[in-house]
Motif scaffolding. Sequence first.
Motif, PDB file in Angstrom:
ATOM      1  N   ASN A   6      -8.481 -11.879   4.357  1.00 46.96           N
ATOM      2  CA  ASN A   6      -7.641 -12.593   3.401  1.00 46.96           C
ATOM      3  C   ASN A   6      -8.068 -14.053   3.253  1.00 46.96           C
ATOM      4  OD1 ASN A   6      -6.245 -10.275   3.056  1.00 46.96           O
ATOM      5  ND2 ASN A   6      -4.570 -10.816   4.434  1.00 46.96           N
ATOM      6  N   TYR A   7      -8.630 -14.627   4.364  1.00 48.23           N
ATOM      7  CA  TYR A   7      -9.070 -16.024   4.305  1.00 48.23           C
ATOM      8  C   TYR A   7     -10.092 -16.226   3.193  1.00 48.23           C
ATOM      9  CZ  TYR A   7      -6.971 -16.565   8.902  1.00 48.23           C
ATOM     10  OH  TYR A   7      -6.102 -16.596   9.933  1.00 48.23           O
ATOM     11  N   ALA A   8     -10.942 -15.220   2.978  1.00 46.46           N
ATOM     12  CA  ALA A   8     -12.032 -15.365   2.024  1.00 46.46           C
ATOM     13  C   ALA A   8     -11.592 -15.080   0.598  1.00 46.46           C
ATOM     14  CB  ALA A   8     -13.170 -14.436   2.411  1.00 46.46           C
ATOM     15  N   GLY A   9     -10.286 -14.845   0.395  1.00 49.52           N
ATOM     16  CA  GLY A   9      -9.803 -14.562  -0.948  1.00 49.52           C
ATOM     17  C   GLY A   9     -10.187 -13.173  -1.440  1.00 49.52           C
ATOM     18  N   VAL A  10     -10.136 -12.199  -0.528  1.00 51.00           N
ATOM     19  CA  VAL A  10     -10.499 -10.832  -0.891  1.00 51.00           C
ATOM     20  C   VAL A  10      -9.230 -10.061  -1.213  1.00 51.00           C
ATOM     21  CG1 VAL A  10     -11.480  -8.696  -0.018  1.00 51.00           C
ATOM     22  CG2 VAL A  10     -12.566 -10.870   0.516  1.00 51.00           C
ATOM     23  N   ALA A  64     -18.195 -13.391  -1.146  1.00 59.33           N
ATOM     24  CA  ALA A  64     -17.146 -13.622  -2.144  1.00 59.33           C
ATOM     25  C   ALA A  64     -17.511 -14.813  -3.023  1.00 59.33           C
ATOM     26  CB  ALA A  64     -15.805 -13.848  -1.446  1.00 59.33           C
ATOM     27  N   MET A  65     -18.059 -15.864  -2.374  1.00 62.53           N
ATOM     28  CA  MET A  65     -18.450 -17.041  -3.157  1.00 62.53           C
ATOM     29  C   MET A  65     -19.579 -16.707  -4.135  1.00 62.53           C
ATOM     30  SD  MET A  65     -18.086 -20.313  -0.659  1.00 62.53           S
ATOM     31  CE  MET A  65     -18.961 -19.638   0.707  1.00 62.53           C
ATOM     32  N   ALA A  66     -20.557 -15.954  -3.630  1.00 59.24           N
ATOM     33  CA  ALA A  66     -21.686 -15.589  -4.489  1.00 59.24           C
ATOM     34  C   ALA A  66     -21.214 -14.729  -5.661  1.00 59.24           C
ATOM     35  CB  ALA A  66     -22.728 -14.854  -3.667  1.00 59.24           C
ATOM     36  N   TYR A  67     -20.256 -13.846  -5.387  1.00 58.44           N
ATOM     37  CA  TYR A  67     -19.726 -12.963  -6.435  1.00 58.44           C
ATOM     38  C   TYR A  67     -19.033 -13.768  -7.527  1.00 58.44           C
ATOM     39  CZ  TYR A  67     -17.115  -9.022  -8.466  1.00 58.44           C
ATOM     40  OH  TYR A  67     -16.588  -8.080  -9.312  1.00 58.44           O
ATOM     41  N   VAL A  96     -11.300 -11.519  -5.124  1.00 59.44           N
ATOM     42  CA  VAL A  96     -12.459 -10.646  -5.301  1.00 59.44           C
ATOM     43  C   VAL A  96     -12.107  -9.257  -4.775  1.00 59.44           C
ATOM     44  CG1 VAL A  96     -14.853 -10.302  -4.632  1.00 59.44           C
ATOM     45  CG2 VAL A  96     -13.996 -12.604  -5.034  1.00 59.44           C
ATOM     46  N   PRO A  97     -12.375  -8.203  -5.553  1.00 52.08           N
ATOM     47  CA  PRO A  97     -12.053  -6.857  -5.058  1.00 52.08           C
ATOM     48  C   PRO A  97     -12.817  -6.566  -3.759  1.00 52.08           C
ATOM     49  CG  PRO A  97     -12.681  -6.784  -7.374  1.00 52.08           C
ATOM     50  CD  PRO A  97     -12.967  -8.162  -6.898  1.00 52.08           C
TER      51      PRO A  97
END
Lengths: 583, 263
Positions: A324-328, B174-177, B189-190
């Motif tokens: 969740n920290y990574a915004g997933v 996630a950042m790269a996406y 991000v999914p």
Amino acid sequence: MSGSSWAEIVFFLALLAVSTPLLGNYMAKVYSGGHAPGDRFFLPIERFTYRICRIDPDREQRWRSYLMSLLVYTLVGGLLTYLILRVQAHLPADPNHFPGVPSGLSFNTTISFMTNTNWQNYAGENTMSQLSQMFGLVWHQFISAAVGMALAAAFIRALIRRRQTTIGTFWVDTVRSCTRILIPLAFIFAIILMSQGAIQSFGADTHLSMLAAQTTHSTGVKTLTQTLPRGPVASMAPIEALGDNGGGYFDANFANALENPNGLTNILVLWMLCMIPFAFAWTFGKMIKSMRQAAVVLSAMAILFTISILIVAPLEARGNVKLNYAGVSQSITSTNPGGNLEGKDIRLGTTGSALNAAAITATSTGGVNSAEESYTPIGGAVPLFNMMLGEVIPGGTGTGLYGMLIFVLIGVFIGSLMVGRTPMYLGKQITARDMKLAAIYILVLPATVLVLASISILVPSTASSISTTGPHGLTEIVYAFTSAAHNNGSAFAGFDGNTNWYNFSLALCMWIGRYFEIIPALALAGSLVRKRTYAVTAGTLRTDKPLFAVMLMGIVIILVGLTYFPALALGPLAEHFAGHFGL
Amino acid sequence: MLRALRQHLLPSIALTAVVAVVVGLAYPIVVWGIGQVAFKNQANGSLLYRDGKVVGSALIGQSFTSKTGTPLPQYFQSRPSGTGTYAYNSTDSAASNYGPSDPRLVGFIPGFNTVGLNGEPSATNPFATKADPYCVPLTKSTGKPVISPEPGEKYEKTKTGSYVCDPTTVPERAMAYRKLNGLAPDAKVPVDAVTTSASGLDAGISIANADLQAPRVAKARHLPLRTVLALVRKYTIGSTWGFLGTPYVNVLELNLALENMRR
């Protein structure tokens, strides 16, 4: 969890509810010795087999002779497989020109398939020739399953017969398990899997450039080429599941879409691997002519099995909170399957994967369709605990039933002593000697697992096999030895078992876990078959009541749960609580 | 001894031979024969063709990157892959096999799995950079991501002096996406777009993932967005009977259809 996930779980349990009585009744006829369905087709084949193999089907064996036949037979098969693996380069059906398998790995693999474990220290698609797979390994997948079924049939006979010495004929039980149950079922399911996309193709692998390379004219770039493997996969997958073997054609077992193409085949695979073990409990009831006794055994198996599913599936559907920290986005919507998808294929989803994790470890299969190492801490602990329970909920083909019946005997003994009665099961008196054998049966596994795992932790040179640090690293080692000793074969696959120490120690573990379980079980059968039966009186502990099912589940969980608790506390439980994974 | 031999060894050898021929040869060959007659396409690996050349299997995913490994914007991108040697290597199917708290998966999360440069537990991530607070550095000696820092270890650094972060952790992915698809820095991000599959060969991505990639692909190909979205719907494979497995978009088939539109 979403509604469709619940539907999938219910559908899976419903499939088992249908197959258990049908297959159970059929198997009872197969092992009872009288007329059985399909005699007109199968009997001539069996008679022909007995004749060319010089087997006298009417000559019954005592337990020692039964055991000797079993040991010699599996040894002969083991030698054959070892030989095939070593010289595969000089045999036909090696289109990709794989060299012979090294001796340590061949030894480990042979023991692994002989013992129904199917622990794989190799990746099949780049190590084994097509002949090694379909001839060397599939042979054991049929036979190790058939042997387990034969043993269960012999154990049931020992409970039915009074004041006799013989428990059946090993050859007949094994042959009939193959001809009447395993081969027909495997054949039917192989066709279904193939129709869905499981590959069954001989010849060299297909080399190609990926689409991106073909359109951007960067063909020949290594990272953009693909070699699509070919091989007899559709014929191997059904027996891998039906026989609770779990050794797949590919390294990723049932995760590889060429072996398990979609959601339908996934549920069929799950059904196959639970079908025979659950049906055996029904067969037991039919053969002893008391479905109430069988209901106790079956319900204890089914309840513990269902609980394990109901723990893993929601945990995996909820996802890994650390992402969740990574915004997933891990929440489930109609366009996002969500959940802990690390190490899971999207077509199977978290539920199809979680069902697999619970089912392959509750049975002794180990054919993973997802990376158990990447499950949430408790989600990964449940498969480990399922194995630790001794592979009895419902356990392997046949081995699960006699394993559970030994737990029943222990339950009878403890329960009767608690209320001051003579321990009796099905009218047979349980003596001190029987209890010693049962104690050996349940103590051998934890002792082997814990001793070998401790040695592995203490020897510094083995540390490089562990892929990570902290509690998770401990879980990897404990998982490996538990899986080997309980003849399961699944793994926390970051662990590298292909070293001299682990090839040898894991093989030792598998060997002890198989034969030092079979010997006391058969000795117990040999003791039970000689006993007379007494009438059940008001003074007998009732073993056909729900109360005894509760007692049985308690025995299974407490006896093994307490033995392994320290290892579980330092491994997955520590990881869960220290990491605040939440409940 | 002789009696034991006759009783156990001879039947063992004979039965081994019989069973091996039946289940090791006859059974797979009969199944193969039926497959070649009744399910020729499926039994041979569900191959896909373009101009008569095999481009892949509908069941096995592929990488859509340039020679150097950067994602090509005109293609829908598959999930990350953990197969041996390189991504989507179908002769070495494998998962990442990282545990749920492994820094190589989740990154160094302060107060959870962070260790200081001296090797002692630490409340902060000593490798944090402005761009990536969860940075997992690469060791200088092996170039591999570090799991547990040890005193005196050297790490890769950029020219500006900040640490080089392992690009395969979920926060980095996630950042790269987001960057590739022009999303806001805090956009969700999914999960399938930043995690590896069990086989490492997953042919599918989630519909949400495809929808987020569609504008980028449409732009790169100079196609109207609705044309691309219509193709995404066309190559969405529903779960069997609506509840077995999960629906997904078949990336290779979708990209192949886009490529065939060009002509």
